[in-house]
Scaffold this active site. Structure first.
Site, mmCIF file in Angstrom:
data_model
loop_
_atom_site.group_PDB
_atom_site.id
_atom_site.type_symbol
_atom_site.label_atom_id
_atom_site.label_comp_id
_atom_site.label_asym_id
_atom_site.label_seq_id
_atom_site.Cartn_x
_atom_site.Cartn_y
_atom_site.Cartn_z
ATOM 1 N N GLU A 88 -2.210 -14.240 15.299
ATOM 2 C CA GLU A 88 -3.295 -14.976 14.567
ATOM 3 C C GLU A 88 -2.514 -16.488 13.957
ATOM 4 O O GLU A 88 -3.396 -17.336 14.099
ATOM 5 C CB GLU A 88 -3.400 -14.254 13.240
ATOM 6 C CG GLU A 88 -4.331 -12.973 13.465
ATOM 7 C CD GLU A 88 -4.350 -12.088 12.405
ATOM 8 O OE1 GLU A 88 -3.539 -12.086 11.063
ATOM 9 O OE2 GLU A 88 -5.264 -11.160 12.202
ATOM 10 N N VAL A 144 8.246 -4.137 -11.892
ATOM 11 C CA VAL A 144 9.064 -2.885 -12.071
ATOM 12 C C VAL A 144 10.576 -3.316 -11.484
ATOM 13 O O VAL A 144 10.643 -3.592 -10.470
ATOM 14 C CB VAL A 144 8.306 -1.824 -11.337
ATOM 15 C CG1 VAL A 144 9.112 -0.466 -11.498
ATOM 16 C CG2 VAL A 144 7.020 -1.595 -11.950
ATOM 17 N N GLY A 172 1.982 -1.007 -8.156
ATOM 18 C CA GLY A 172 1.436 -1.781 -6.957
ATOM 19 C C GLY A 172 -0.034 -1.672 -6.750
ATOM 20 O O GLY A 172 -0.702 -0.640 -6.915
ATOM 21 N N GLY A 230 -1.989 -3.148 -4.131
ATOM 22 C CA GLY A 230 -2.589 -3.641 -2.901
ATOM 23 C C GLY A 230 -3.611 -2.416 -2.488
ATOM 24 O O GLY A 230 -4.230 -1.753 -3.270
ATOM 25 N N PHE A 231 -3.650 -2.658 -1.000
ATOM 26 C CA PHE A 231 -4.866 -1.316 -0.686
ATOM 27 C C PHE A 231 -4.537 0.081 -1.202
ATOM 28 O O PHE A 231 -5.451 0.741 -1.609
ATOM 29 C CB PHE A 231 -5.079 -1.318 0.885
ATOM 30 C CG PHE A 231 -5.372 -2.608 1.291
ATOM 31 C CD1 PHE A 231 -6.807 -2.925 1.081
ATOM 32 C CD2 PHE A 231 -4.534 -3.523 2.078
ATOM 33 C CE1 PHE A 231 -7.222 -4.354 1.884
ATOM 34 C CE2 PHE A 231 -5.255 -4.760 2.502
ATOM 35 C CZ PHE A 231 -6.508 -5.242 2.222
ATOM 36 N N GLY A 232 -3.034 0.513 -1.025
ATOM 37 C CA GLY A 232 -2.742 1.964 -1.374
ATOM 38 C C GLY A 232 -3.088 2.247 -2.926
ATOM 39 O O GLY A 232 -3.991 2.936 -3.320
ATOM 40 N N ASP A 261 2.881 0.827 2.819
ATOM 41 C CA ASP A 261 4.090 0.304 3.522
ATOM 42 C C ASP A 261 5.410 0.693 3.055
ATOM 43 O O ASP A 261 6.437 0.681 3.738
ATOM 44 C CB ASP A 261 4.130 -1.301 3.677
ATOM 45 C CG ASP A 261 2.806 -1.830 4.704
ATOM 46 O OD1 ASP A 261 2.464 -1.032 5.413
ATOM 47 O OD2 ASP A 261 2.819 -3.135 4.505
#
Lengths: 448, 448
Positions: free
Chosen positions: A176, A84, A16, A18-20, A320
């Site tokens: 939003e 994966v 992954g 993403g941010f992490g 997450d």
């Protein structure tokens, strides 16, 4: 094919980007390890602005940076675009959809979350969620096509349903979305139609709980509610969704401890957006089953204080996908919220702990630095809750909106994106226009 | 529903909002008529830059402006997003796909062209053409995914096929595509892969005729060929495509009057782009059948000198759908080329002739003002052929490329687009990067 570690150095595999995952890989930049980053898309997505792609304010490339390009100068990173399908903790391998395997010495799982329909997956076609670029394009198409179809529809009932937009869930994304949809109807499209008045469109925000933005302090929830209503959003609190189909949804209110009578009603709508539930990637349960580690109800896997899995110090989970706790000295552990700073900090912490293990040092518990919380609602409308050494600093309205704007532009990946996004925002602010009102495929086989 | 003219004023219906339709509608801005513009997409597309969306240089919104927004301030225009399925010249109505009809007093048909596989429509899935945003996204996906898949492929033969890009047809679009693909392989992706060398990718430009850019003077064709080869494109001239499938294509050479032997060979390739043939929209033949007016082999309908149809002065056809001639006083008529200035001028001329008819004046023959021809090839590479009062002005290389660049930025619709495109181009020039390397859906159900 089997992918061995490219060298004799320890091989860190990150699932992954993403941010992490991105922060973990960057933390390993100068380390004497080989890193393989596996993502099932070709881009790192700046998810906090994804709703702006869905509402035609930004082009997709403004919030998506190619994973490969991000690691161009980080020679120890190999990027794989692959899905994966399994993890074998005993063999220390990751299985990919094409049948090949990647061996690891250390594994960081940062596969993130998807939307959850609380057991009602049959709602998905009628109420798309917002997690990927493809999701955003589909929502953009539905929103714009609703106005277009209303313009050519004579039947007043059908026209009303086409001009009723429903957002389910009043967390940050739902707020939003609803605020921006109201802005599009009242301002962006004003004067462009000859038979309908887009300003007559109804935007409903349906929330099961008693207030919007429940992660915020109650005073800011109240401010957000007022700002939403000023923008023209109709907020329905304590309203539970019991059914969704292509023609609308059913909502139930009352029946609670306050004694309000149980009522059920239907909202005809052609455009429903799901912003209510989040579930961890299926890799969470898969990893839980393989390692015997427990998952919580949302499918997030429980991690040790140092973000590793019990019995498997070589596997860390961040973002997450992890049910992680923050460990401040002398204080009871607190859950880490599912926000991007949480994922970024955990990514860095997991990578740092791998380096400690490689150096023979003990790992360190994760401590989440909470700088506060902010949410935008629409033009000149936002709420901000900052933690400062002097106590919480809370504000709303235009100052909060400007704060949100610069914070998000600042954290955007890549200089190009920042410039183009700032330009798009500035021109949108002054002209009330939105710069990405493009539907590549009006039939909606999914698209741009 | 039946759509009557919104008022008692004459109703001008325009089918298609490409260059021709847009200019026609604008020309009617101050006229005492009602205008209805019908397009099957929601955007006006700046097609000369579509190849840059396909090659990940620009985001779609940069070259696509919402039709509605373009006419926001033109109160006499009604926009309909709808597909035209028929025209009834006797009843003076246009049929839409939803079963409704639009009545007209004057009709301008500007439905443009699509790609033609010369009777081999079965080649379409293996060799997409480039006419719409959806086409561009599909080609972008195939190009980027070829490199990604090559990185995870061990079989050297399959890897070679994945790294062989074939563009069929050496007109302006084919030349631009081939030049840009070579640039992506040699520069953009350099250093981003760990197992393959993207620079080893082969870009082939296959052309049935004896030279590239056949609409250009021969000296500029030669310059263009040299620039293509310098960029790393392998050009195969006099090479006819006889078969295309998902694994590659078959090419035949020789057998012509020059006595070269007839030869046939196969090129294994996973990414073939069709830039060879153009055919008029099917509305051309439909209109020909309904009015008894002849169509040419490409399906373009023959128009009178004033761009109307013989026997139907209330119907005009402009742009790629019309086989139109330019009528300069004292000179023999010359065919109008299928380029955007031709469509724009014809759109304005057709609208002006409608105004003349409404004023009881005779119509005027169309005269195409030919300012020249230009084509870009890649970084610092282009050819320009300008007509000046002192004779033709021809140049190539960097000056031509700068000329092309500013001309295209100047003609882009909308100020926002211009600024963002110039920014993207400037940053791409200095960094060798491309700013839209995003694939929303790697499986390719079509997308952004």
């Amino acid at each position: 094919m089997q992918t061995p570690s490219p060298s004799a150095r320890p091989h860190v595999v990150i699932i992954g980007c993403g941010f992490g995952g991105l922060e973990a890989a960057r933390k390993l930049q100068r380390a004497d390890v080989d890193v393989t980053v596996i993502d099932k898309t070709n881009h790192h997505l700046f998810q906090p602005l994804l709703y702006q792609v869905a509402t035609a304010g930004l082009a997709a490339p403004s919030i998506a940076a190619p994973v490969r390009a991000l690691f161009r100068k980080q020679a120890n990173v190999t990027t794989l675009l692959a899905e994966v399908t399994g993890i074998d903790p005993a063999a220390r391998t990751v299985q990919l959809a094409d049948g090949s395997q990647v061996a690891y010495d250390h594994l960081i799982v940062a596969a993130g979350a998807t939307h959850s329909y609380f057991g009602h997956d049959e709602w998905a076609p009628a109420a798309p969620g917002l997690k990927t670029l493809a999701d955003a394009f589909e929502i953009r198409r539905r929103v714009l096509m609703s106005f277009e179809t209303a313009e050519t529809t004579a039947d007043p009932e059908r026209r009303r349903a086409l001009l009723t937009f429903v957002v389910i869930g009043a967390g940050p994304t739902g707020v939003e979305m609803a605020g921006t949809l109201a802005e599009i109807a009242k301002h962006t499209l004003a004067g462009e139609f000859r038979r309908i008045d887009p300003g007559s469109a109804q935007v409903l925000l349906v929330e099961g709980g008693p207030r919007v933005l429940q992660a915020m302090p109650e005073s800011l929830s109240q401010k957000a509610l007022e700002q939403l209503e000023r923008l023209g959003v109709e907020v329905r609190l304590n309203a539970r969704v019991t059914a969704i189909d292509n023609a609308g949804l059913e909502v139930q209110t009352g029946g609670g401890p306050d004694g309000a009578p149980l009522q059920s009603y239907r909202i005809p709508s052609s455009c429903v957006v799901w912003a209510a539930g989040v579930a961890a990637s299926p890799l969470g349960r898969l990893l839980g089953n393989a390692t015997g580690v427990e998952c919580d109800r949302a499918g997030r896997i429980k991690v040790e204080p140092d973000l590793s899995l019990a019995g498997h110090p070589e596997i860390s989970v961040v973002g997450d996908l992890a049910a992680a706790m923050s460990h401040a000295p002398g204080k009871p552990p607190k859950p880490v919220p599912g926000v991007s700073p949480g994922a970024k900090q955990a990514g860095r912490a997991a990578a740092a702990n791998i380096l400690r293990r490689l150096a023979g040092q003990p790992t360190v518990p994760f401590r989440y630095a909470d700088y506060g919380n902010l949410a935008t609602i629409g033009r000149n409308s936002a709420v901000v809750d900052l933690g400062t050494p002097f106590g919480p600093l809370r504000f709303s309205g235009r100052p909060a909106w400007l704060f949100w704007l610069f914070a998000h532009a600042y954290f955007l990946i890549g200089f190009r994106n920042r410039v183009v996004v700032m330009w798009d925002w500035a021109s949108a602010y002054w002209s009330f226009q939105r710069n990405a009102r493009v539907v590549a495929d009006v039939q909606g086989r999914s698209e741009s």
